[in-house]
Design a protein around this motif. Structure first.
Motif, PDB file in Angstrom:
ATOM      1  N   ALA A   1       7.581  27.809  35.654  1.00  0.00           N
ATOM      2  CA  ALA A   1       8.133  26.544  35.173  1.00  0.00           C
ATOM      3  C   ALA A   1       8.147  26.508  33.646  1.00  0.00           C
ATOM      4  CB  ALA A   1       7.315  25.375  35.725  1.00  0.00           C
ATOM      5  N   ILE A   2       7.044  26.937  33.037  1.00  0.00           N
ATOM      6  CA  ILE A   2       6.960  26.957  31.569  1.00  0.00           C
ATOM      7  C   ILE A   2       8.004  27.910  30.992  1.00  0.00           C
ATOM      8  CG2 ILE A   2       5.490  27.585  29.613  1.00  0.00           C
ATOM      9  CD1 ILE A   2       3.087  26.658  31.362  1.00  0.00           C
ATOM     10  N   GLU A   3       8.175  29.064  31.643  1.00  0.00           N
ATOM     11  CA  GLU A   3       9.154  30.052  31.179  1.00  0.00           C
ATOM     12  C   GLU A   3      10.575  29.499  31.249  1.00  0.00           C
ATOM     13  OE1 GLU A   3      11.108  34.232  32.780  1.00  0.00           O
ATOM     14  OE2 GLU A   3       9.077  33.705  33.423  1.00  0.00           O
ATOM     15  N   LEU A   4      10.923  28.893  32.388  1.00  0.00           N
ATOM     16  CA  LEU A   4      12.272  28.339  32.544  1.00  0.00           C
ATOM     17  C   LEU A   4      12.539  27.229  31.530  1.00  0.00           C
ATOM     18  CD1 LEU A   4      12.468  28.135  36.442  1.00  0.00           C
ATOM     19  CD2 LEU A   4      13.850  29.613  34.981  1.00  0.00           C
ATOM     20  N   LYS A   5      11.540  26.394  31.275  1.00  0.00           N
ATOM     21  CA  LYS A   5      11.718  25.305  30.319  1.00  0.00           C
ATOM     22  C   LYS A   5      11.910  25.834  28.909  1.00  0.00           C
ATOM     23  CE  LYS A   5      11.842  21.033  28.954  1.00  0.00           C
ATOM     24  NZ  LYS A   5      12.408  21.357  27.637  1.00  0.00           N
ATOM     25  N   SER A   6      11.229  26.932  28.575  1.00  0.00           N
ATOM     26  CA  SER A   6      11.315  27.472  27.218  1.00  0.00           C
ATOM     27  C   SER A   6      12.655  28.139  26.939  1.00  0.00           C
ATOM     28  CB  SER A   6      10.188  28.488  26.987  1.00  0.00           C
ATOM     29  OG  SER A   6      10.362  29.631  27.830  1.00  0.00           O
ATOM     30  N   LEU A   7      13.424  28.461  27.997  1.00  0.00           N
ATOM     31  CA  LEU A   7      14.690  29.154  27.814  1.00  0.00           C
ATOM     32  C   LEU A   7      15.817  28.232  27.373  1.00  0.00           C
ATOM     33  CD1 LEU A   7      14.650  31.536  30.930  1.00  0.00           C
ATOM     34  CD2 LEU A   7      14.157  32.119  28.540  1.00  0.00           C
ATOM     35  N   SER A   8      15.608  26.928  27.469  1.00  0.00           N
ATOM     36  CA  SER A   8      16.678  25.989  27.133  1.00  0.00           C
ATOM     37  C   SER A   8      16.115  24.768  26.429  1.00  0.00           C
ATOM     38  CB  SER A   8      17.416  25.558  28.402  1.00  0.00           C
ATOM     39  OG  SER A   8      18.336  24.536  28.129  1.00  0.00           O
ATOM     40  N   ALA A   9      16.895  24.266  25.470  1.00  0.00           N
ATOM     41  CA  ALA A   9      16.482  23.046  24.770  1.00  0.00           C
ATOM     42  C   ALA A   9      16.664  21.826  25.661  1.00  0.00           C
ATOM     43  CB  ALA A   9      17.298  22.882  23.492  1.00  0.00           C
TER      44      ALA A   9
ATOM     45  N   ALA B   1      12.864  24.032  36.777  1.00  0.00           N
ATOM     46  CA  ALA B   1      11.530  24.024  36.159  1.00  0.00           C
ATOM     47  C   ALA B   1      10.776  22.753  36.516  1.00  0.00           C
ATOM     48  CB  ALA B   1      11.669  24.155  34.644  1.00  0.00           C
ATOM     49  N   GLU B   2      11.487  21.630  36.535  1.00  0.00           N
ATOM     50  CA  GLU B   2      10.842  20.360  36.873  1.00  0.00           C
ATOM     51  C   GLU B   2      10.386  20.334  38.327  1.00  0.00           C
ATOM     52  OE1 GLU B   2      13.488  17.219  35.736  1.00  0.00           O
ATOM     53  OE2 GLU B   2      13.538  17.885  33.650  1.00  0.00           O
ATOM     54  N   GLU B   3      11.184  20.921  39.216  1.00  0.00           N
ATOM     55  CA  GLU B   3      10.778  20.989  40.625  1.00  0.00           C
ATOM     56  C   GLU B   3       9.485  21.787  40.775  1.00  0.00           C
ATOM     57  OE1 GLU B   3      13.575  21.148  44.071  1.00  0.00           O
ATOM     58  OE2 GLU B   3      14.942  21.925  42.556  1.00  0.00           O
ATOM     59  N   LEU B   4       9.421  22.935  40.114  1.00  0.00           N
ATOM     60  CA  LEU B   4       8.224  23.780  40.195  1.00  0.00           C
ATOM     61  C   LEU B   4       7.025  23.056  39.589  1.00  0.00           C
ATOM     62  CD1 LEU B   4       9.698  27.251  39.142  1.00  0.00           C
ATOM     63  CD2 LEU B   4       9.405  26.346  41.440  1.00  0.00           C
ATOM     64  N   TYR B   5       7.249  22.412  38.459  1.00  0.00           N
ATOM     65  CA  TYR B   5       6.163  21.711  37.769  1.00  0.00           C
ATOM     66  C   TYR B   5       5.633  20.567  38.633  1.00  0.00           C
ATOM     67  CZ  TYR B   5       3.716  19.740  33.703  1.00  0.00           C
ATOM     68  OH  TYR B   5       2.769  19.285  32.828  1.00  0.00           O
ATOM     69  N   ARG B   6       6.542  19.879  39.321  1.00  0.00           N
ATOM     70  CA  ARG B   6       6.126  18.788  40.202  1.00  0.00           C
ATOM     71  C   ARG B   6       5.274  19.317  41.360  1.00  0.00           C
ATOM     72  NH1 ARG B   6       8.370  13.869  40.316  1.00  0.00           N
ATOM     73  NH2 ARG B   6      10.183  14.664  39.176  1.00  0.00           N
ATOM     74  N   VAL B   7       5.666  20.461  41.933  1.00  0.00           N
ATOM     75  CA  VAL B   7       4.878  21.070  43.018  1.00  0.00           C
ATOM     76  C   VAL B   7       3.466  21.366  42.531  1.00  0.00           C
ATOM     77  CG1 VAL B   7       4.635  23.103  44.495  1.00  0.00           C
ATOM     78  CG2 VAL B   7       6.882  22.057  44.199  1.00  0.00           C
ATOM     79  N   VAL B   8       3.365  21.916  41.308  1.00  0.00           N
ATOM     80  CA  VAL B   8       2.055  22.263  40.745  1.00  0.00           C
ATOM     81  C   VAL B   8       1.194  21.021  40.558  1.00  0.00           C
ATOM     82  CG1 VAL B   8       0.881  23.150  38.690  1.00  0.00           C
ATOM     83  CG2 VAL B   8       2.862  24.366  39.606  1.00  0.00           C
ATOM     84  N   LEU B   9       1.734  20.016  39.869  1.00  0.00           N
ATOM     85  CA  LEU B   9       0.928  18.832  39.560  1.00  0.00           C
ATOM     86  C   LEU B   9       0.526  18.055  40.804  1.00  0.00           C
ATOM     87  CD1 LEU B   9       2.510  17.332  36.292  1.00  0.00           C
ATOM     88  CD2 LEU B   9       0.733  19.067  36.557  1.00  0.00           C
ATOM     89  N   LEU B  10       1.411  17.991  41.794  1.00  0.00           N
ATOM     90  CA  LEU B  10       1.076  17.249  43.016  1.00  0.00           C
ATOM     91  C   LEU B  10       0.116  18.019  43.910  1.00  0.00           C
ATOM     92  CD1 LEU B  10       4.520  15.625  43.908  1.00  0.00           C
ATOM     93  CD2 LEU B  10       2.405  14.424  43.342  1.00  0.00           C
ATOM     94  N   SER B  11      -0.031  19.309  43.680  1.00  0.00           N
ATOM     95  CA  SER B  11      -0.979  20.111  44.472  1.00  0.00           C
ATOM     96  C   SER B  11      -2.399  19.988  43.930  1.00  0.00           C
ATOM     97  CB  SER B  11      -0.562  21.582  44.469  1.00  0.00           C
ATOM     98  OG  SER B  11       0.704  21.754  45.072  1.00  0.00           O
ATOM     99  N   LEU B  12      -2.542  19.744  42.633  1.00  0.00           N
ATOM    100  CA  LEU B  12      -3.875  19.750  42.014  1.00  0.00           C
ATOM    101  C   LEU B  12      -4.849  18.744  42.640  1.00  0.00           C
ATOM    102  CD1 LEU B  12      -2.985  20.234  38.226  1.00  0.00           C
ATOM    103  CD2 LEU B  12      -3.781  21.943  39.869  1.00  0.00           C
TER     104      LEU B  12
ATOM    105  N   LYS C   1       6.258  21.344  28.013  1.00  0.00           N
ATOM    106  CA  LYS C   1       6.615  20.197  27.167  1.00  0.00           C
ATOM    107  C   LYS C   1       7.732  19.401  27.826  1.00  0.00           C
ATOM    108  CE  LYS C   1       3.670  21.744  24.208  1.00  0.00           C
ATOM    109  NZ  LYS C   1       2.318  21.129  24.151  1.00  0.00           N
ATOM    110  N   TYR C   2       7.333  18.446  28.646  1.00  0.00           N
ATOM    111  CA  TYR C   2       8.319  17.668  29.396  1.00  0.00           C
ATOM    112  C   TYR C   2       8.600  16.346  28.712  1.00  0.00           C
ATOM    113  CZ  TYR C   2      10.479  14.888  33.070  1.00  0.00           C
ATOM    114  OH  TYR C   2      11.334  14.086  33.785  1.00  0.00           O
ATOM    115  N   SER C   3       9.869  16.008  28.621  1.00  0.00           N
ATOM    116  CA  SER C   3      10.254  14.704  28.102  1.00  0.00           C
ATOM    117  C   SER C   3      11.596  14.314  28.702  1.00  0.00           C
ATOM    118  CB  SER C   3      10.369  14.739  26.576  1.00  0.00           C
ATOM    119  OG  SER C   3      10.832  13.494  26.101  1.00  0.00           O
ATOM    120  N   ALA C   4      11.675  13.092  29.187  1.00  0.00           N
ATOM    121  CA  ALA C   4      12.930  12.600  29.773  1.00  0.00           C
ATOM    122  C   ALA C   4      13.326  11.282  29.123  1.00  0.00           C
ATOM    123  CB  ALA C   4      12.775  12.430  31.283  1.00  0.00           C
TER     124      ALA C   4
END
Length: 798
Positions: free
Chosen positions: A168-176, A182-193, A220-223
């Motif tokens: 997720a971090i890698e995919l996010k870093s590839l684009s401004a 990346a957000e889907e993967l990040y959500r899976v991670v945070l909801l699993s913790l 670095k997530y921002s919406a």
């Protein structure tokens, strides 16, 4: 296999029992067969686990486990059961905790079944990884996490979550810009913790979970920009701080880590499964493909919506508590994944507190007044409030709900029928909250609200305490509250009939319930009309299914008379008006009638209003609305049918709404409905043409297309794409025009501008993926309004 499928009937089911006095004395009473097939019996036990029962939950868990281990099953039945368990974890995630406890008991008695189950879960998870269904990965991974006590090499799970995070971090870093995957993967991670610690609260697990969370901060997530466009509240007047759900989850986890992962969420299963009897098994590693797929690449960010705030007591978890996200996630997955059985969804919503720790919620049906007098330290969280809020959040999700809005309506209706005393007051508070916020709501949310409320009222006798709102009739005609009352009653009329609705309204509101004649007259055929003779002949020709050539004479008569009566009149326009009105009049009794008459007269219809004549196309829409002026809901349906039969184009409908219609038309529900349908229709025509080309040209087709026909289809696709682009340019151009008026009508002008901006904001948001190639045409419009420019910029983040 669905988890809610009816069990296989027993052998004696359906046999009629005879009375003793029956004449047939040779009847032999059959002994009921008490032995049910293994799978249906076990299936019924496991799928009802955790639901209200006369048995305590520990007894039910042990009974399921004992039934499984004491039944001889072959490999096929065992795999069917394992598949059932996976489906339960996906479709009914609230049950996964008690299910996991029962399966741990099974493992203690027959550890070979425990090992086989874990292997099956790993294989199914890998299938979902390979297909990019990350929501199912999240849910089955959660199942494995709560089975932690029987997994010997649980570091495999930690390692997999860590690799998802790194990806997720890698995919996010590839684009401004934002990356949906990346957000889907990040959500899976945070909801699993949180579930890692819920399943095992040891210091080692807490340390590893904390380490994973610390690494997650590198994402670095921002919406912010997208969040503004997805906020259901406008004008900066939200009744609470609306947060992006992913940013909110980050904040909640920071608090949870600071509290040393203190999360008493589940029933204590430790007394059910003695630690000395636990047998552990190793599982295989998960493999991540080099190129990660996703089954939902265009998913937009999501904001966390609340509907129960500023009350006597706090009936839902505060947004800064992790429980608010966990409950919303569990309920949303149940809503979406079990959507094929809305009755079962409603049952689980009304019982959802049964599946979590006792004492976590206040007793059901307890009033706010009683809750405010509760003992200090006791929970005030109402399970019905939390459940209904999750459904409403799904319904009012922007830019679009994941399922059709009517599905969420139906779930709420089912829940109200199942538990009226618990659910009805909850609805009342949500309805009043939304009404009080109407002037601050997004236009799309207003119409979604009117649709839901009218549907709800239609199932409960159309009764409501209307007098609460009658004072708002004194507001400006374009004020959202007055418009909402009018549109709500209009929608009720489409679901019933005027007399029934009028009986439920106070006198002050009956003006909105007048619909005129059930079947309006065909004015041109009235005896005193100048075109009476020709109009009656047209009616007869239509009924007799005359060929197009048979109309030429009567059409010429109309044109000649039109020119005689007014030399400046458009003779073709008069022919069009009389013929279209005749079709609509003949079909006035029902929508099926009008559809039938359109089909029978299709060739004549297309000749009197040719596709290339934009003015004539728009005239057709005007004629239909003039005929059904007292019933605009019916007019909308007739226009839709004309579009479906390609009598009129989507562009002509858009132009009529935005150019030809009355100045306050954007406050009318039919404008919202027609614009949305026209755009969707234009997109569908492109999709159909593209599919036709693909089907005809694919290798191995029965008959490849000729070059000429292929070019014809390509030209058609290009024309359709140009039309869709023209629609978007027209919407932006017309909605960006300044509102004209004088100082005497300052409030009216303000609300006209409010509706215009609301429509523009909604359509830019909803169709952002369809006009991405229109930056240059939009720039050429010379737009200077910062609201429009900012909205266009915000859509780039969706």
């Amino acid at each position: 296999m669905s988890t809610t499928e009816s069990p296989t009937p027993t052998v004696n089911q359906g046999i009629k029992r005879r009375r003793e006095e029956d004449d047939s004395h040779d009847y032999k009473r059959q002994r009921p067969n008490a032995v049910q097939p293994a799978f249906p019996r076990l299936r019924k036990l496991f799928t009802s686990l955790g639901e209200p029962s006369r048995f305590a939950l520990p007894e039910s868990i042990l009974h399921c486990a004992k039934s499984f281990t004491s039944t001889e099953v072959d490999d096929e039945v065992a795999e069917s059961l394992f598949s059932l368990f996976v489906n339960i974890s996906i479709e009914q995630p609230l049950k996964v905790f008690s299910l996991a406890a029962s399966l741990q008991c099974v493992n203690s008695t027959e550890n070979t079944r425990g090992a086989a189950l874990l292997n099956y879960l790993v294989k199914r998870t890998q299938i979902y990884i390979n297909s990019g269904d990350w929501n199912k990965v999240k849910l089955v991974l959660r199942f494995l996490i709560v089975l932690k006590p029987i997994i010997s090499n649980f570091e495999v799970i930690f390692g997999f979550i860590g690799r998802l995070l790194e990806k997720a971090i890698e995919l996010k870093s590839l684009s401004a810009r934002r990356s949906a995957l990346a957000e889907e993967l990040y959500r899976v991670v945070l909801l699993s913790l949180p579930y890692l610690v819920v399943s095992d609260s040891s210091d080692e697990t807490k340390e590893k979970s904390t380490a994973l969370f610390e690494r997650s901060k590198d994402y670095k997530y921002s919406a912010d920009k997208a969040g503004e466009l997805l906020n259901p509240f406008v004008d900066g007047e939200a009744p609470y701080k609306v947060s992006d759900s992913l940013e909110l989850l980050q904040t909640q986890l920071i608090s949870l880590v600071d509290e040393n992962w203190d999360l008493p969420l589940l029933y204590d299963y430790s007394n059910i499964i003695p630690a000395s009897e636990i047998v552990k098994h190793s599982i295989e590693e998960f493999q991540l493909p080099v190129e990660l797929p996703t089954s939902n690449p265009s998913q937009s960010p999501e904001v966390f919506l609340k509907f129960y705030i500023n009350q006597q007591v706090e009936t839902t978890p505060p947004v800064d508590r992790i429980e608010s996200t966990i409950f919303r996630d569990l309920l949303t997955d149940t809503l979406i994944n079990l959507n094929f059985n809305r009755h079962e969804v409603a049952r689980q919503l009304t019982w959802f507190d049964n599946f979590l720790r006792p004492g976590l919620f206040a007793p059901r049906e307890m009033s706010l007044e009683k809750l405010s007098q509760a003992k200090p330290g006791s929970s005030t969280w109402k399970p019905e409030d939390i459940a209904v809020e999750a459904v409403l959040a799904g319904l009012f999700r922007l830019p679009r709900s994941r399922l059709k809005p009517v599905y969420f309506h139906s779930v709420l209706i089912e829940a109200c029928i199942l538990a009226p005393h618990a659910i009805a007051p909850v609805f009342g508070r949500a309805i009043r909250f939304l009404y009080n916020q109407l002037e601050h709501l997004d236009v799309q949310v207003i119409y979604l609200y009117a649709d839901w409320f009218s549907h709800h009222l239609s199932n409960f006798g159309f009764t409501w305490k209307w007098r609460e709102w009658t004072e708002d009739l004194n507001l400006n005609e374009l004020h959202p509250k007055r418009v909402f009352i009018r549109e709500l009653i209009c929608k009720e009329l489409r679901l019933s009939f005027p007399q029934r609705i009028t009986e439920t309204l106070p006198d002050e509101l009956t003006e909105f319930a007048s619909e005129g004649d059930d079947v309006p007259p065909f004015k041109f055929a009235l005896p005193d009309e100048q075109y009476s003779e020709q109009s009656r002949l047209i009616l007869q020709n239509i009924r007799d299914r005359k060929a197009p050539d048979d109309y030429e004479e009567v059409f010429e008569e109309i044109k000649k008379k039109s020119e005689e009566l007014n030399d400046k009149a458009d003779a073709d326009a008069m022919v069009c008006e009389i013929f279209i009105t005749a079709i609509v009049h003949l079909g006035a009794r029902s929508l099926s009638h009008v559809e039938s008459w359109i089909e029978r007269s299709l060739s004549v219809l297309k000749s009197v209003c040719p596709e290339r004549d934009a003015q004539r196309q728009r005239q057709v829409v005007k004629i239909i609305f003039n005929y059904w002026k007292d019933q605009p809901g019916t007019a909308v349906q007739v226009v839709k049918k004309m579009m479906n039969r390609k009598v009129i184009t989507p562009l002509s409908v858009v132009e009529w709404v935005l150019i030809d219609s009355v100045v306050d038309s954007l406050s009318r529900g039919y404008s919202w409905e027609l614009l949305g349908f026209a755009i969707d229709r234009a997109k569908l025509l492109i999709k159909e043409a593209t599919a036709l080309r693909a089907a005809e040209t694919e290798e191995g087709g029965s008959k490849p297309l000729e070059v000429g026909r292929l070019k014809e289809i390509d030209d058609s696709i290009e024309t359709l794409n140009t039309t869709l682009h023209h629609i978007f340019v027209t919407i932006v151009k017309e909605l960006s025009r300044p509102v004209q008026g004088d100082a005497k009508n300052e409030e009216t002008i303000r609300w006209q501008r409010w509706w215009k901006e609301g429509f523009l904001r909604a359509f830019l948001r909803n169709y952002h993926a369809d006009y991405k190639g229109l930056q240059e045409p939009l720039k050429n419009l010379g737009l200077t309004d910062m609201f429009i420019l900012n909205s266009i910029e915000q859509t780039a983040e969706l």
